[in-house]
Design a protein around this motif. Structure first.
Motif, mmCIF file in Angstrom:
data_model
loop_
_atom_site.group_PDB
_atom_site.id
_atom_site.type_symbol
_atom_site.label_atom_id
_atom_site.label_comp_id
_atom_site.label_asym_id
_atom_site.label_seq_id
_atom_site.Cartn_x
_atom_site.Cartn_y
_atom_site.Cartn_z
ATOM 1 N N ALA A 21 -30.281 9.651 -6.498
ATOM 2 C CA ALA A 21 -29.445 8.919 -5.548
ATOM 3 C C ALA A 21 -28.205 8.362 -6.242
ATOM 4 O O ALA A 21 -27.086 8.444 -5.720
ATOM 5 C CB ALA A 21 -30.247 7.786 -4.909
ATOM 6 N N ILE A 22 -28.372 7.803 -7.417
ATOM 7 C CA ILE A 22 -27.252 7.256 -8.171
ATOM 8 C C ILE A 22 -26.296 8.365 -8.600
ATOM 9 O O ILE A 22 -25.078 8.205 -8.610
ATOM 10 C CB ILE A 22 -27.767 6.476 -9.390
ATOM 11 N N ALA A 23 -26.866 9.514 -8.957
ATOM 12 C CA ALA A 23 -26.058 10.626 -9.456
ATOM 13 C C ALA A 23 -25.027 11.093 -8.441
ATOM 14 O O ALA A 23 -23.925 11.528 -8.809
ATOM 15 C CB ALA A 23 -26.967 11.786 -9.847
ATOM 16 N N GLU A 24 -25.350 11.014 -7.158
ATOM 17 C CA GLU A 24 -24.412 11.467 -6.132
ATOM 18 C C GLU A 24 -23.092 10.708 -6.225
ATOM 19 O O GLU A 24 -22.006 11.290 -6.169
ATOM 20 C CB GLU A 24 -25.035 11.285 -4.745
ATOM 21 N N THR A 25 -23.178 9.397 -6.387
ATOM 22 C CA THR A 25 -21.967 8.590 -6.495
ATOM 23 C C THR A 25 -21.286 8.788 -7.837
ATOM 24 O O THR A 25 -20.055 8.916 -7.921
ATOM 25 C CB THR A 25 -22.307 7.097 -6.300
ATOM 26 N N LEU A 26 -22.068 8.848 -8.907
ATOM 27 C CA LEU A 26 -21.486 8.996 -10.236
ATOM 28 C C LEU A 26 -20.757 10.326 -10.393
ATOM 29 O O LEU A 26 -19.705 10.390 -11.051
ATOM 30 C CB LEU A 26 -22.570 8.868 -11.306
ATOM 31 N N MET A 27 -21.270 11.376 -9.808
ATOM 32 C CA MET A 27 -20.622 12.679 -9.918
ATOM 33 C C MET A 27 -19.234 12.658 -9.283
ATOM 34 O O MET A 27 -18.315 13.344 -9.740
ATOM 35 C CB MET A 27 -21.486 13.758 -9.275
ATOM 36 N N GLU A 28 -19.068 11.854 -8.238
ATOM 37 C CA GLU A 28 -17.762 11.739 -7.596
ATOM 38 C C GLU A 28 -16.771 10.979 -8.473
ATOM 39 O O GLU A 28 -15.565 11.195 -8.402
ATOM 40 C CB GLU A 28 -17.909 11.019 -6.253
ATOM 41 N N LYS A 29 -17.284 10.093 -9.320
ATOM 42 C CA LYS A 29 -16.439 9.256 -10.163
ATOM 43 C C LYS A 29 -16.136 9.880 -11.525
ATOM 44 O O LYS A 29 -15.142 9.510 -12.177
ATOM 45 C CB LYS A 29 -17.116 7.902 -10.385
ATOM 46 N N ALA A 30 -16.973 10.801 -11.984
ATOM 47 C CA ALA A 30 -16.846 11.348 -13.334
ATOM 48 C C ALA A 30 -15.456 11.934 -13.565
ATOM 49 O O ALA A 30 -14.959 12.731 -12.774
ATOM 50 C CB ALA A 30 -17.913 12.419 -13.568
ATOM 51 N N GLY A 31 -14.834 11.506 -14.653
ATOM 52 C CA GLY A 31 -13.500 11.988 -14.989
ATOM 53 C C GLY A 31 -12.382 11.285 -14.258
ATOM 54 O O GLY A 31 -11.202 11.586 -14.483
#
Length: 271
Positions: A21-31
């Motif tokens: 669940a956390i990964a979904e948001t983090l993937m959008e923010k990465a970079g």
């Protein structure tokens, strides 16, 4: 514990659902985030703080009797028998620069000793977990796994055709000839998980903190590897009331115990 099997199943499912669940948001923010520097020189972003807060809230709801020690908030080891040790983003530099290798790491300790570890790498969609009870007196599932499949360390003898992983602060090792090909991953947990999964024959981290290694300490041993604390061999069990925020824990991981005598002398220069 009335139903040990049910407890361990709950722990695993919790880790899987929470990190995904956390990964979904983090993937959008990465970079696409701007880091700032902490007192120790490491980077932190609002994404680290958000993930830290979200994981803490999830643990408090699912396991209200468990303690929590995380990279971005509390560094004092609590008095509860069960405690989660959390690294919300392992590999923040990779995360901020858009390098697609970073992880979310959750380690569960019992009376100060890690007994379960879970690491999820969102860019790779890989999850690692393992169980290792040592002298805690606990029992339950055993083994180490990647994406639900058992993993073990390599049985190979280190050579020039094998990989050994360094961290950025351990390149002093290269001042002398080294028996393996060197790789530098930039993520402490994945660095050592590559040994657990048989990809590399060894790895070293010069300045990891307890949240970098709590989960992988379990997984490496469950996979058949040897985990050595180069400075403090009696790190676990952790001590109640101790602040682990500034404590570096130089660590060496080797695929087989019989190769420690070969590799340990080559990495002690980092101390």
């Amino acid at each position: 514990m009335e139903n040990r099997e049910q407890f361990w199943s709950e722990v695993l499912v919790f880790c899987q659902k929470t990190t995904e669940a956390i990964a979904e948001t983090l993937m959008e923010k990465a970079g696409n985030v701007s880091p700032t520097s902490k007192e120790d020189g490491s980077l932190v972003t609002e994404s680290d703080r958000w993930a830290d807060k979200t994981i803490r809230e999830a643990i408090a709801e699912q396991f209200p009797d468990h303690g929590i020690l995380t990279e971005e908030t509390s560094h004092i080891f609590p008095e509860q028998d069960w405690c989660w040790i959390v690294d919300p983003i392992d590999g923040t530099t990779n995360f901020t620069r858009g390098v697609p290798i970073w992880a979310i790491s959750l380690g569960l300790t019992y009376r100060g000793t890690p007994v379960f570890g879970f690491v999820y790498l969102p860019p790779l969609k890989q999850s690692f977990y393992g169980y290792w009870y040592g002298e805690t007196g606990l029992s339950g599932p055993t083994g180490a796994y990647r994406d639900g499949q058992p993993i073990t360390t390599s049985d190979d003898t280190p050579s020039k055709s094998h990989l050994f992983n360094l961290c950025a602060r351990s390149i002093k090792i290269l001042q002398k000839p080294f028996p393996c090909k060197i790789r530098m991953i930039g993520v402490a947990s994945y660095n050592l998980l590559l040994v657990a999964s048989g990809v590399a024959v060894g790895g070293v981290e010069a300045t990891p903190k307890v949240w970098d290694i709590a989960a992988v300490w379990v997984i490496v041993q469950a996979a058949g590897g040897t985990f050595i604390f180069l400075k403090d061999p009696r790190l676990f069990p952790l001590t109640i009331g101790t602040d682990y925020g500034s404590k570096s824990i130089p660590s060496l991981v080797v695929n087989q115990e019989r190769f420690v005598l070969l590799l340990k002398p080559l990495v002690e220069c980092i101390l």
